[in-house]
Scaffold this active site. Structure first.
Site, mmCIF file in Angstrom:
data_model
loop_
_atom_site.group_PDB
_atom_site.id
_atom_site.type_symbol
_atom_site.label_atom_id
_atom_site.label_comp_id
_atom_site.label_asym_id
_atom_site.label_seq_id
_atom_site.Cartn_x
_atom_site.Cartn_y
_atom_site.Cartn_z
ATOM 1 N N ASN A 1 -57.904 5.426 -2.601
ATOM 2 C CA ASN A 1 -57.324 6.020 -1.386
ATOM 3 C C ASN A 1 -57.267 4.931 -0.325
ATOM 4 O OD1 ASN A 1 -56.694 7.480 0.909
ATOM 5 N ND2 ASN A 1 -58.733 8.409 1.099
ATOM 6 N N LYS B 1 -56.118 5.126 2.618
ATOM 7 C CA LYS B 1 -56.221 5.648 3.991
ATOM 8 C C LYS B 1 -55.117 5.029 4.864
ATOM 9 C CE LYS B 1 -61.185 5.892 3.290
ATOM 10 N NZ LYS B 1 -62.356 6.504 3.814
ATOM 11 N N HIS C 1 -58.945 16.080 1.983
ATOM 12 C CA HIS C 1 -59.873 14.959 2.174
ATOM 13 C C HIS C 1 -60.733 15.242 3.407
ATOM 14 C CE1 HIS C 1 -61.376 10.956 3.115
ATOM 15 N NE2 HIS C 1 -61.154 10.661 1.854
ATOM 16 N N GLU D 1 -61.673 13.481 5.790
ATOM 17 C CA GLU D 1 -61.142 12.980 7.077
ATOM 18 C C GLU D 1 -60.083 13.929 7.625
ATOM 19 O OE1 GLU D 1 -60.256 8.990 5.755
ATOM 20 O OE2 GLU D 1 -62.405 8.581 5.621
ATOM 21 N N GLU E 1 -66.803 14.532 -2.695
ATOM 22 C CA GLU E 1 -67.011 13.428 -1.761
ATOM 23 C C GLU E 1 -67.942 13.875 -0.638
ATOM 24 O OE1 GLU E 1 -63.679 10.373 -1.977
ATOM 25 O OE2 GLU E 1 -62.996 11.906 -0.600
ATOM 26 N N GLY F 1 -67.368 5.901 3.518
ATOM 27 C CA GLY F 1 -67.205 4.777 4.433
ATOM 28 C C GLY F 1 -68.497 4.356 5.120
ATOM 29 N N SER G 1 -68.360 5.572 -0.889
ATOM 30 C CA SER G 1 -68.923 4.222 -0.985
ATOM 31 C C SER G 1 -69.071 3.715 -2.420
ATOM 32 C CB SER G 1 -70.252 4.157 -0.229
ATOM 33 O OG SER G 1 -70.036 4.414 1.160
HETATM 34 C C1 PEP Z 1 -62.502 8.052 0.471
HETATM 35 O O1 PEP Z 1 -61.815 7.736 1.423
HETATM 36 O O2 PEP Z 1 -62.126 8.974 -0.265
HETATM 37 C C2 PEP Z 1 -63.738 7.313 0.208
HETATM 38 C C3 PEP Z 1 -64.521 7.722 -0.738
HETATM 39 O O3 PEP Z 1 -63.999 6.226 1.023
HETATM 40 P P1 PEP Z 1 -65.134 5.081 0.798
HETATM 41 O O4 PEP Z 1 -65.037 4.667 -0.666
HETATM 42 O O5 PEP Z 1 -64.729 3.982 1.718
HETATM 43 O O6 PEP Z 1 -66.434 5.687 1.105
#
Ligand code: PEP
Length: 248
Positions: A7, A9, A93, A95, A164, A170, A210
């Site tokens: 992803n 973003k 997601h 976010e 997630e 992040g 992460s």
């Molecule tokens: C994501 O944006 O779905 C995600 C898991 O981000 P990160 O790997 O940066 O934690």
């Protein structure tokens, strides 16, 4: 077989997307795995048309509107995403939920909109740190899943789930393989009740939060983890390549 999804973003303008695909090396490992990239919408066509993109690397959109068309300034429909080269759609997601106030009801509508255009939804669920500390992980992720499942018409419909945990996205804090396996097991059990054992067994549940080259293999080896959804590390072709190889 594992699903390795990236992803991007709000990163990777069209020129950067093209540069990524010319640097992202994949070998025969991909034969058994599925690789998906979710570029920002503005870069979707560039990614789709990029000659350096191995066609086995499939593309998705990060978000869709729930209507097929209309006066929704700034929004993108699933139909537009499909015609621009998307085969998958991220839905819900964290976010989107946290920063843009997306509700469970809207997530369900977006799953339905994606399916109307034959986009495969990747339904994101996950608890906040506060919810985790209050012992509410199962309650939260099952509520989010149940809303989305209401838009899945039958057990033959393909969709994926991404677990997630919000506190891991992040932040550099990764769930342990045991944490991931526990949440994935909870989700799998609910899938079994909702769509039956066979469909539940083939529905891929990805872990996201992460994921890095150094922890991808142990997460991918955890029970009920069928792949990873990678944010930050997916914009670097070397890191994403290492994560892809960890699935082999
Ligand atoms: C994501 O944006 O779905 C995600 C898991 O981000 P990160 O790997 O940066 O934690």
């Amino acid at each position: 077989m594992a699903v390795i999804a990236g992803n991007w973003k709000m990163h990777m303008a069209p020129e950067e997307a093209r540069a990524f695909f010319s640097a992202y090396e994949i070998d025969e490992i991909i034969a058994d795995n599925e690789v998906l990239i979710f570029p920002p919408t503005i870069s979707l066509v560039a990614a789709y048309k990029c000659e350096d993109r191995d066609p086995r690397v499939q593309l998705g959109i990060q978000n869709v509107h729930w209507e097929d068309c209309g006066a929704f300034t700034g929004e993108i429909s699933a139909e537009m995403a499909a015609s621009a080269g998307a085969s998958y759609a991220l839905v819900g997601h964290s976010e989107r939920r946290q920063l843009f106030g997306e509700t469970d009801e809207q997530v369900a509508l977006k799953v339905a909109a994606a399916l109307r255009q034959d986009l495969i939804p990747v339904i994101c669920v996950g608890e906040t740190l506060e919810e985790r500390e209050a012992g509410r992980v199962s309650e939260v992720i099952l509520r989010q899943l149940d809303f989305a499942l209401a838009s899945i018409p039958d057990p033959e419909t393909r969709f994926l789930i991404a677990y997630e945990p919000v506190w891991a996205i992040g932040t550099g804090k990764t769930a342990t393989p045991m944490d991931a396996a526990g949440a994935h097991g909870t989700l799998r059990n609910r899938l079994e009740q909702a769509i039956g054992m066979t469909a539940a067994a083939r529905t891929e549940i990805l872990y996201g939060g992460s994921v890095q080259p150094r922890n991808a293999a142990e997460l991918l080896a955890a029970q009920d983890v069928d792949g990873v959804l990678v944010g930050g590390a997916s914009v670097n072709p070397q890191s994403f390549g290492d994560i892809t190889r960890a699935a082999g």
